[in-house]
Design a protein around this motif. Structure first.
Motif, short mmCIF file in Angstrom:
data_model
loop_
_atom_site.label_atom_id
_atom_site.label_comp_id
_atom_site.label_asym_id
_atom_site.label_seq_id
_atom_site.Cartn_x
_atom_site.Cartn_y
_atom_site.Cartn_z
N PHE A 88 -3.17 7.57 15.94
CA PHE A 88 -4.16 7.48 14.87
C PHE A 88 -5.10 6.30 15.12
CE2 PHE A 88 -2.49 10.57 11.93
CZ PHE A 88 -1.15 10.64 12.24
N TYR B 298 0.84 -1.20 0.00
CA TYR B 298 0.00 0.00 0.00
C TYR B 298 0.88 1.25 0.00
CZ TYR B 298 -2.85 -3.65 2.24
OH TYR B 298 -3.47 -4.84 2.57
N TYR C 146 -3.14 0.48 -3.78
CA TYR C 146 -2.67 -0.78 -3.22
C TYR C 146 -2.36 -1.76 -4.33
CZ TYR C 146 -7.13 -3.24 -4.07
OH TYR C 146 -8.22 -3.82 -4.65
N TYR D 211 0.60 5.42 0.93
CA TYR D 211 -0.16 6.49 1.56
C TYR D 211 0.65 7.78 1.46
CZ TYR D 211 -2.87 2.76 3.88
OH TYR D 211 -3.64 1.66 4.15
N LEU E 152 -3.51 11.46 6.80
CA LEU E 152 -3.00 10.33 6.03
C LEU E 152 -4.02 9.96 4.98
CD1 LEU E 152 -1.25 8.20 8.66
CD2 LEU E 152 -0.78 7.89 6.26
N LEU F 28 4.29 7.21 2.57
CA LEU F 28 4.44 6.01 3.40
C LEU F 28 4.04 4.78 2.60
CD1 LEU F 28 2.82 7.38 6.66
CD2 LEU F 28 5.21 6.79 6.37
N LEU G 289 -7.01 1.01 4.62
CA LEU G 289 -7.30 1.52 5.94
C LEU G 289 -7.76 2.96 5.83
CD1 LEU G 289 -4.16 0.26 7.92
CD2 LEU G 289 -6.37 -0.88 7.65
N PHE H 64 -7.83 6.32 8.00
CA PHE H 64 -7.21 6.91 9.19
C PHE H 64 -8.00 8.09 9.70
CE2 PHE H 64 -2.88 5.14 9.71
CZ PHE H 64 -2.85 4.30 8.61
N GLY H 65 -8.04 8.23 11.02
CA GLY H 65 -8.50 9.47 11.60
C GLY H 65 -7.44 10.54 11.40
N LYS H 66 -7.78 11.77 11.77
CA LYS H 66 -6.87 12.91 11.54
C LYS H 66 -5.72 12.93 12.55
CE LYS H 66 -9.41 15.53 8.45
NZ LYS H 66 -8.91 15.29 7.10
N LYS I 297 9.44 9.22 13.00
CA LYS I 297 9.46 7.76 12.99
C LYS I 297 8.25 7.25 12.20
CE LYS I 297 12.97 7.12 15.83
NZ LYS I 297 12.76 6.84 17.24
N GLY I 298 8.31 5.96 11.85
CA GLY I 298 7.20 5.36 11.13
C GLY I 298 6.03 5.04 12.05
N LEU I 299 4.94 4.64 11.47
CA LEU I 299 3.75 4.26 12.23
C LEU I 299 3.95 2.88 12.86
CD1 LEU I 299 1.23 5.46 9.58
CD2 LEU I 299 1.10 6.13 11.96
N GLY J 213 -2.27 19.13 7.40
CA GLY J 213 -3.62 19.59 7.08
C GLY J 213 -4.47 18.57 6.35
N GLN J 214 -3.82 17.53 5.79
CA GLN J 214 -4.58 16.51 5.05
C GLN J 214 -4.61 15.18 5.77
OE1 GLN J 214 -6.28 17.12 2.21
NE2 GLN J 214 -5.64 19.25 2.35
N GLN K 236 -1.31 -3.91 8.78
CA GLN K 236 -0.37 -3.35 7.81
C GLN K 236 0.87 -2.86 8.56
OE1 GLN K 236 -2.14 -0.50 5.13
NE2 GLN K 236 -3.89 -1.80 4.73
N PHE K 237 2.01 -3.21 8.05
CA PHE K 237 3.29 -2.80 8.62
C PHE K 237 3.84 -1.66 7.78
CE2 PHE K 237 3.98 -6.25 11.66
CZ PHE K 237 3.06 -7.18 11.22
N PHE K 238 4.17 -0.59 8.45
CA PHE K 238 4.56 0.62 7.74
C PHE K 238 6.07 0.80 7.69
CE2 PHE K 238 0.76 3.07 6.77
CZ PHE K 238 -0.20 2.34 7.44
N GLY K 239 6.54 1.36 6.59
CA GLY K 239 7.91 1.80 6.48
C GLY K 239 8.09 3.17 7.11
N PRO K 240 9.33 3.66 7.17
CA PRO K 240 9.61 4.95 7.82
C PRO K 240 9.21 6.15 6.97
CG PRO K 240 11.62 4.00 6.95
CD PRO K 240 10.55 2.97 6.75
N TYR L 67 -2.68 3.22 15.88
CA TYR L 67 -1.27 3.32 15.53
C TYR L 67 -0.69 4.53 16.25
CZ TYR L 67 -1.37 -0.03 11.61
OH TYR L 67 -1.45 -1.18 10.83
N GLN M 100 1.14 11.45 3.65
CA GLN M 100 0.85 12.17 4.89
C GLN M 100 1.32 13.59 4.73
OE1 GLN M 100 2.88 10.70 8.42
NE2 GLN M 100 1.19 11.38 9.73
N PHE N 276 -4.93 7.51 1.57
CA PHE N 276 -4.59 6.32 0.82
C PHE N 276 -4.39 6.69 -0.65
CE2 PHE N 276 -4.73 2.17 -0.91
CZ PHE N 276 -5.61 2.20 -1.97
#
Lengths: 114, 112
Positions: free
Chosen positions: B90, A33, A48, A35, A43, A91, B100, B102-104, B42-44, A40-41, A103-107, B36, A37, A45
């Motif tokens: 989040f 996936y 995928y 994303y 996260l 992301l 997914l 996400f909330g703000k 750092k990442g989530l 003001g917006q 879901q596992f996220f990258g940095p 999260y 970030q 999507f």
């Protein structure tokens, strides 16, 4: 690797240039996936992949954005003719399979368009 | 359709006092819910998840959340805040779709 990795970690570019962002998912994860970030917006999507296929591109902000995944592993997100509003942290995440799995996220890659 | 509302953009607590971060969701189907955490630069990181098993979910670092279907809520709590808990949190919903929502985010500030 142990987790999702992304490169570069930071990218500064000039308006109008193209950029490529890379994501290496966790080995064996079939779903990937992207994303974005931004301030003001929150996260949002983008897109995928299930395997190498991206069935739904409607989350991409404009036709300047494209993504591909090869070999069911590495993915690249390409932004053509970058604009200042593209500045954000991009992301990548992966999960074992598509759906409700964690879901596992990258940095992330921090993109700054001057 | 699915959506998430985090009711507070910022929460300030003193170290050692309880933490409550509020989240309400809407979903057309039985959702999976996640919290999260994102520390600066750092990442989530996944704190905890609810996937239709026990309604009280325990996560890492002493956090827990309770799924309340009647209230469509999934609030995050911790009995005693540490300075290291300062981060953005989040609330996330997945209703069986591929993505997914996400909330703000809620920024948790912890003062000594």
């Amino acid at each position: 690797g142990a987790g999702v990795s992304q490169s570069p970690s930071n990218k500064v570019t000039e308006k109008g240039k193209d950029v490529e962002l890379r994501c290496d998912p966790i080995s064996g994860h079939t779903a990937l996936y992207w994303y974005r970030q931004s301030l003001g917006q929150g996260l949002e999507f983008l897109i995928y992949f299930q395997g190498n296929s991206a069935p739904d591109k409607s989350g991409l902000p404009s036709d300047r954005f494209s993504a591909e995944r090869t070999g069911g592993s590495v993915s690249t997100l390409t932004i053509q003719r970058t604009q200042q509003e593209d500045s954000a942290v991009y992301l990548c995440a992966s999960s074992l399979v598509l759906g409700n799995n964690e879901q596992f996220f990258g940095p992330g890659t921090r993109l700054t368009v001057l | 359709a699915q959506s998430v509302t985090q009711l507070d953009s910022h929460v300030s607590v003193s170290e050692g006092t309880p933490v409550l971060l509020r989240c309400n969701y809407s979903s057309s189907y039985s959702p999976s819910l996640f919290w999260y955490v994102q520390h600066p630069n750092k990442g989530l990181q996944l704190l905890l998840k609810y996937t239709s098993a026990a309604t009280l979910v325990k996560g890492i670092n002493g956090f827990e959340a309770e799924f309340k279907k009647s209230e469509t809520s999934f609030h995050l709590t911790k009995p005693s805040a540490h300075m290291s808990d300062a981060a953005e949190y989040f609330c996330v919903v997945n209703s069986g779709y591929s993505t997914l929502t996400f909330g703000k985010g809620t920024m948790l500030l912890v003062s000594p």
